[in-house]
Design an enzyme around this catalytic site. Structure first.
Site, PDB file in Angstrom:
ATOM      1  N   HIS A  75      -4.644 -41.441  45.216  1.00  0.00           N
ATOM      2  CA  HIS A  75      -3.172 -41.487  44.598  1.00  0.00           C
ATOM      3  C   HIS A  75      -2.168 -40.249  44.710  1.00  0.00           C
ATOM      4  O   HIS A  75      -1.249 -40.482  43.677  1.00  0.00           O
ATOM      5  CB  HIS A  75      -3.394 -41.554  42.859  1.00  0.00           C
TER       6      HIS A  75
ATOM      7  N   TYR B  58      -3.838 -41.705  35.921  1.00  0.00           N
ATOM      8  CA  TYR B  58      -5.365 -42.228  36.257  1.00  0.00           C
ATOM      9  C   TYR B  58      -6.212 -41.477  35.031  1.00  0.00           C
ATOM     10  O   TYR B  58      -7.162 -41.815  35.039  1.00  0.00           O
ATOM     11  CB  TYR B  58      -5.577 -42.018  37.647  1.00  0.00           C
TER      12      TYR B  58
END
Lengths: 761, 761
Positions: A440, A283
């Site tokens: 996440h 990410y």
């Protein structure tokens, strides 16, 4: 020295908000003076420089030719702006995605090549969107917590605007004022409003989603010279009415009460002072594009903000951090949710390397990465990189053993990377003792993965998702991401009583982090990293240490793995090793079942088939496997009656979403305290063409825990060739000056500092 | 035209035996004239040529430098000639193997570099063996049907002598007559006698083992100029006393009654006139070295034998055949027992390419393979290759669609290879309708495998063995080779009633072969291969046809697979497809079990886990999977209630000898006749860096069997874009001139020749 004090950060933040307020005032005054275009990524001066160098800078020229061919093909294909319908992977999604990527490129080509056909193409497409957008309801697909209009989620709508703002900037002067007004009124302003005011639960967060949202609004604000919108982008919406208990699709909280939001908050919070992004490298890569492209735009339009110096220059620092979080082939370590195979060859990293080179002091090491990437940005940063390469300035980017702290202040544990053995056959340990990593994050405190070259030796499973592959759940996260990939048992770390860390609860995990105990890589032959975790299982303390040791009795450096567990009650402890490859041999007997059943019922255990169980004789268990023409052996000092379990991923997986890969679990039952000590060797080689196997056997005769209490651990490693080595470590004192003394088997050992490794025979 | 009549072959054979008798007489007379040395591979004249070119031929010079470095390191290491003890993979085995490889190289270096240190090294090592050999009993490891002395099997002893003969030839003149006598008396003669007279069950066969044995004896006979021994090598032992029921370790018969033996018989029998070696490419590769090195030696010492013209030049022809039996990366198709990964980069193929170039008319296509190999032989053949490359003569070796017949006379079926799509992304079908393939044969009539580039799309499992990896059964064949790899269900072909072809009986299989029906690749857009098998299951006739079709409605050529089954009783038919990669989607429902059980109890079924079963709705079943960044779809026209079974290899595999790979089985129960029609598409692409999926879905709407009787089959293929194509085939008439007429759905279709493909909508 690495840590910036909390207070300093606040000061910087306050200063910057002030600066940005000043900037707004200035913008307003500047407006009267007519803002230049392009000014965001391309600038008038930059374009002149580029034009002057055309034909003289090979990598720039090649990239230009490639981009031109791509855009020309799209122009020939004609404009398609379909009514939104599909999830990612589907036609309308992929078409709109392609459109924004091509629009940005066409804008650049117009500026560099002075060919009106590109401007016309951009204009025509923009008006097609201007025509469509006002008619659109919210996207028909309902899965997102923040549905977009062009796409199923605001996130992708934001992607669109980040790119299209640049295209608009490039053709701004080509359009008449009337045309611009029409576009801004019917398309850009409502578009920016929808992803901000229209979706505060998306916009007003600290999250990679919001970063995209903030930057989308910020970029179009810069083109339109809209000070109010820019302020919203930088500092978030003043009012949002977000319920502090609301969660997003990944199970993450939308917003903690009182949390700062907007672009600046998104730089401040998720980045540690070392440039580590708390969600993990996958990410970080995704967010790098908006972070850096907006930073570049701010630097160009509002240089007085000194955005690249913000938070001690963390944005530039994060580029090197991200490059270091890759294996020998440039693939990102899949910490937390991360799709394997993503690498520094992605377009976001081309941006990162180019921007990093230009604004970060022309580090020649970045040029070697750019060379591998084989393309550059078509702006002044890319031009500088291509010139640097042309002029032979590139130097090797040597990845180092390095620790990156986690948390806005660098106080929430971190990630330790230890490397040995040079570049191509590099052995790399990735040890995670970080914070939760937002929505996440995985429940994998003190987990690790291990690499040789670009190959996984002991894997981190990564995410359970096929990004943008429509037939797999629309290309989105699969339910196995929650039921398997995030669970503790999916990782190479301790699982207590078949439950995940923090009970698998995001809100509990988010309050906690592991703590570094020590990270010392000064001696390249003896690199040690150690961390503690006291909250994953209340009442149980975990302390795991790795040492990567280069010892002449071994062909390659070997990895020593020590896990101390101190519980208050009797528990079952599982330590999985997800080895990659095929079993070659074991030194223990095991039974394989006639019928495969799952290892458990929940918390990820329901996804593991039990492929065989052996019972330890209380000495050493040895498992050898083979992968990518290499042999590996895990030798573990085991207690009597430890269970040695072979597992296979893939049970309760009705859609074949999981990879059928292997694992080996060392299980201790009814244990309060436990110690796991293992050595992982890479040895020998086998080539299917020569059919010659070399060094196919482990060099370890045995390992023995010779000392073990609350304060010290001592381990003897005996090699097949007769050598005997002793590793000693103090468990509660990392002082480099502290002298230690232990008696082991009637012999006294002394050392200074937290650990010691010596020949004793 | 391709087939040589049986009678012709016999004539040639008789002539050659006569020639070789003459040669013997000549040799005797020549002996008085003193035979030159070296004369086998290196010749005096060849060495002079080489010396004259040193420093002028890059690839030769590079190889020489590499070999010199390797041998120098061994000389520095000193001579080790240990008492034999281990199986392959163990120290003594690998040491003696290394010794013979180095001895041969040291001999060559002595000749080329005129440096006595190499001759001395060879001499010292030879005398070390001369000292050891007479003391040796048969090897202590007992697994072989023909135990050696230096190694566990005579096969490896023979390897040793093939190489060491060359070394002896090179230092022959360096040694005194007394030294030579001593070596020959104590080492070479007893050595040759042991692997021939001492082991007739090994020496007097038609088998790759015997080829090595024959050549070993032949090579040393040539050096020693021993006519009697040479005759034994060429024609076998006159008496052997072999029991016609005796079998070897692989379950193959030792020798059929009345079978001819010796080197010439080993050329005659296993090679078809097309140069296909009946055991398959992996063993063809293994046998190529002795075949060609002995042929080169015979050509040099006994040119009057014209060995390279023997059986219409089959030895040279076989080189091109073998090169064509590789995937896009040069890896051999693993027909029968074959270890995956073995390729034309092996040392045997360096020999083959060099010898083939020199003695086979300097084909420039071979130079491109030699270039890839990056090394040459250090003899006149290698010199010629290196000069050819230096002089820029290399041309691309284009692999073709080609059929290779099997059987000594080319009358025992064959192997059809069909290729499309150019070199790098080449699609390659490998269709096997050959004979049993001796003891390394698999029970897989009408089986196929399918490749894209160097990747398997539908795999042939290959063998169950880790060659020379000691911890896996001493590096020898594993029992799973018999219980799994050889069984029919391990292959992509029809299994009746869960039994293997010919009941899995080697003697029955050896009496039978499939028959080609047609092979036609004239039209590159429509390549068809078809074959029949009537004996695998008595009473059941199998007829399988593949068409590789390039059609503009599809991104890539697609593979049409038609299997007709005609039984006399009701049976269960299984057709497995061992697809490589991860399931993406299906268009049918299936249940996955909570507990995994095996699919059956024996004949390979005991090694398959049943991972899920669906029931067909009688239309089309679609299975899509993903591998190596590509999508694949198998669309099958299925009957109502066909079972669609997902399997996973690896049950009853207590030592993890098998790879946990997937399969998909279409099962028809209680069927007398059956027809299976499937299309396999390769489509689209997904890149984990760009995260963009293209063409991720099948282009086939449906396929339908519109006509099906004993004489014809008609299949309609409808594409998603609307096109409708009809494939028609006559099942009992391959005449190219024959006109056919069929009425299908009230419409008449006419065509000429065995098949037709047309647009009908």
């Amino acid at each position: 020295m690495k840590f910036i004090k909390h207070i300093q950060i606040l000061v910087v933040a306050v200063l910057l908000v002030t600066v940005s307020c000043k900037a707004q005032t200035k913008t307003t005054s500047k407006k009267a003076q007519v803002q230049e275009h392009p000014s965001l990524i391309l600038t008038k001066a930059g374009v002149e420089k580029i034009k002057a160098e055309l034909g003289k800078v090979p990598l720039f020229d090649e990239t230009l030719a490639k981009v031109k061919a791509e855009v020309d093909a799209e122009i020939a294909n004609g404009i398609e702006v379909p009514v939104p319908k599909d999830y990612s992977g589907g036609y309308t999604h992929e078409r709109h995605k392609r459109n924004f990527l091509i629009l940005q490129k066409a804008g650049v080509l117009y500026q560099i090549l002075d060919d009106e056909k590109y401007a016309l193409y951009v204009k025509d497409m923009l008006f097609a969107y201007e025509n469509l957008y006002p008619t659109l309801p919210v996207h028909p697909q309902t899965r997102s917590y923040a549905r977009g209009k062009l796409f199923w989620q605001c996130l992708n709508d934001s992607n669109w605007l980040v790119y299209v703002s640049q295209a608009y900037d490039c053709v701004y002067d080509y359009l008449t004022e009337k045309e611009r007004k029409q576009l801004e009124k019917n398309l850009f302003k409502p578009y920016a409003d929808f992803i901000s005011k229209g979706n505060p639960q998306f916009f007003n967060r600290v999250h990679n989603h919001s970063t995209w949202g903030n930057v989308a609004v910020g970029m179009i604000a810069l083109v339109m010279d809209d000070a109010a919108l820019l302020s919203t982008a930088l500092n978030g919406l003043k009012k949002d009415g977000i319920d502090p208990n609301a969660k997003d699709n990944d199970g993450g909280y939308i917003k903690k009460a009182g949390q700062k939001v907007g672009f600046l908050a998104n730089v401040n919070e998720p980045f540690s002072p070392d440039g580590y992004y708390t969600e993990g490298p996958y990410y970080q890569r995704y967010a790098m594009y908006p972070f850096l492209v907006f930073a570049e735009a701010l630097q160009n339009v509002k240089p007085e903000m000194k955005i690249f110096e913000y938070k001690n220059g963390v944005l530039l620092k994060s580029i090197n951090t991200l490059l270091n979080l890759t294996d020998a082939d440039g693939k990102f370590f899949p910490l937390n949710d991360g799709q394997k195979g993503m690498s520094y060859f992605s377009r976001e990293l081309v941006t990162a390397v180019n921007v990093g080179y230009y604004f970060g002091g022309n580090q020649p090491e970045l040029l070697s990465i750019a060379k591998e990437q084989g393309e550059v940005l078509l702006d002044q940063t890319g031009l500088a990189v291509a010139i640097g390469i042309r002029d032979g300035l590139a130097k090797t980017f040597n990845k180092k053993s390095v620790e990156y702290t986690d948390g806005a202040n660098g106080t929430e544990g971190g990630v330790g990377i230890i490397r040995a053995n040079g570049s191509k056959n590099e052995l790399a340990l990735v040890y995670k003792y970080a914070a939760q990593g937002l929505s996440h994050g995985h429940y994998d405190k003190l987990s690790f993965s291990y690499y040789e070259g670009g190959n996984e030796v002991l894997q981190d499973y990564g995410l359970a998702r096929f990004v943008n592959i429509q037939q797999k759940g629309g290309g989105n996260y699969l339910k196995e991401n929650t039921t398997w990939a995030k669970q503790t048992v999916a990782h190479n770390t301790i699982v207590q009583n078949e439950t995940s860390h923090f009970g698998g609860k995001f809100d509990v995990g988010s309050l906690n982090h592991s703590n570094k105990y020590l990270f010392d890589v000064e001696n390249p032959n003896l690199q040690v990293v150690s961390a503690k975790e006291n909250n994953a299982y209340p009442g149980t303390k975990l302390h795991r240490t790795f040492a990567l040791i280069k010892d002449e009795s071994f062909e390659n450096p070997f990895l020593l793995d020590i896990v101390k567990v101190n519980g208050t009650n009797e528990n079952q402890y599982d330590l999985p090793y997800y080895f990659m490859g095929q079993v070659m041999s074991t030194n223990f007997k095991y039974d394989v079942p006639k019928v495969l059943t799952t290892l458990g019922e929940k918390n990820g255990y329901q996804h593991l088939w039990n492929e065989g169980v052996g019972i330890s004789d209380g000495k050493n268990s040895k498992l050898s496997w083979f992968n990518n023409e290499r042999f590996y052996t895990l030798t573990a000092a085991v207690a009597k009656d430890d269970e040695l379990i072979f597992v296979r991923i893939g049970a309760n997986d009705p859609e074949f979403n999981l990879r059928r890969e292997a694992g080996f679990i060392i299980r201790k039952k009814n244990a309060k305290d436990a110690v796991y000590v293992s050595v992982i060797e890479s040895h020998g080689n086998y080539n299917p063409v020569s059919e010659i196997a070399t060094n196919a056997f482990s060099s370890i005769k045995n390992i023995e825990v010779v000392y073990n209490n609350d304060n010290y651990i001592g381990i003897v490693i005996r090699s097949e060739t007769g050598g005997e080595k002793l590793f000693l470590m103090s468990l509660n004192d990392t002082s480099k000056e502290k002298a230690h003394k232990l008696e082991i088997n009637n012999k006294e050992y002394q050392w200074v500092g937290p650990y010691s490794y010596r020949i004793i025979n």
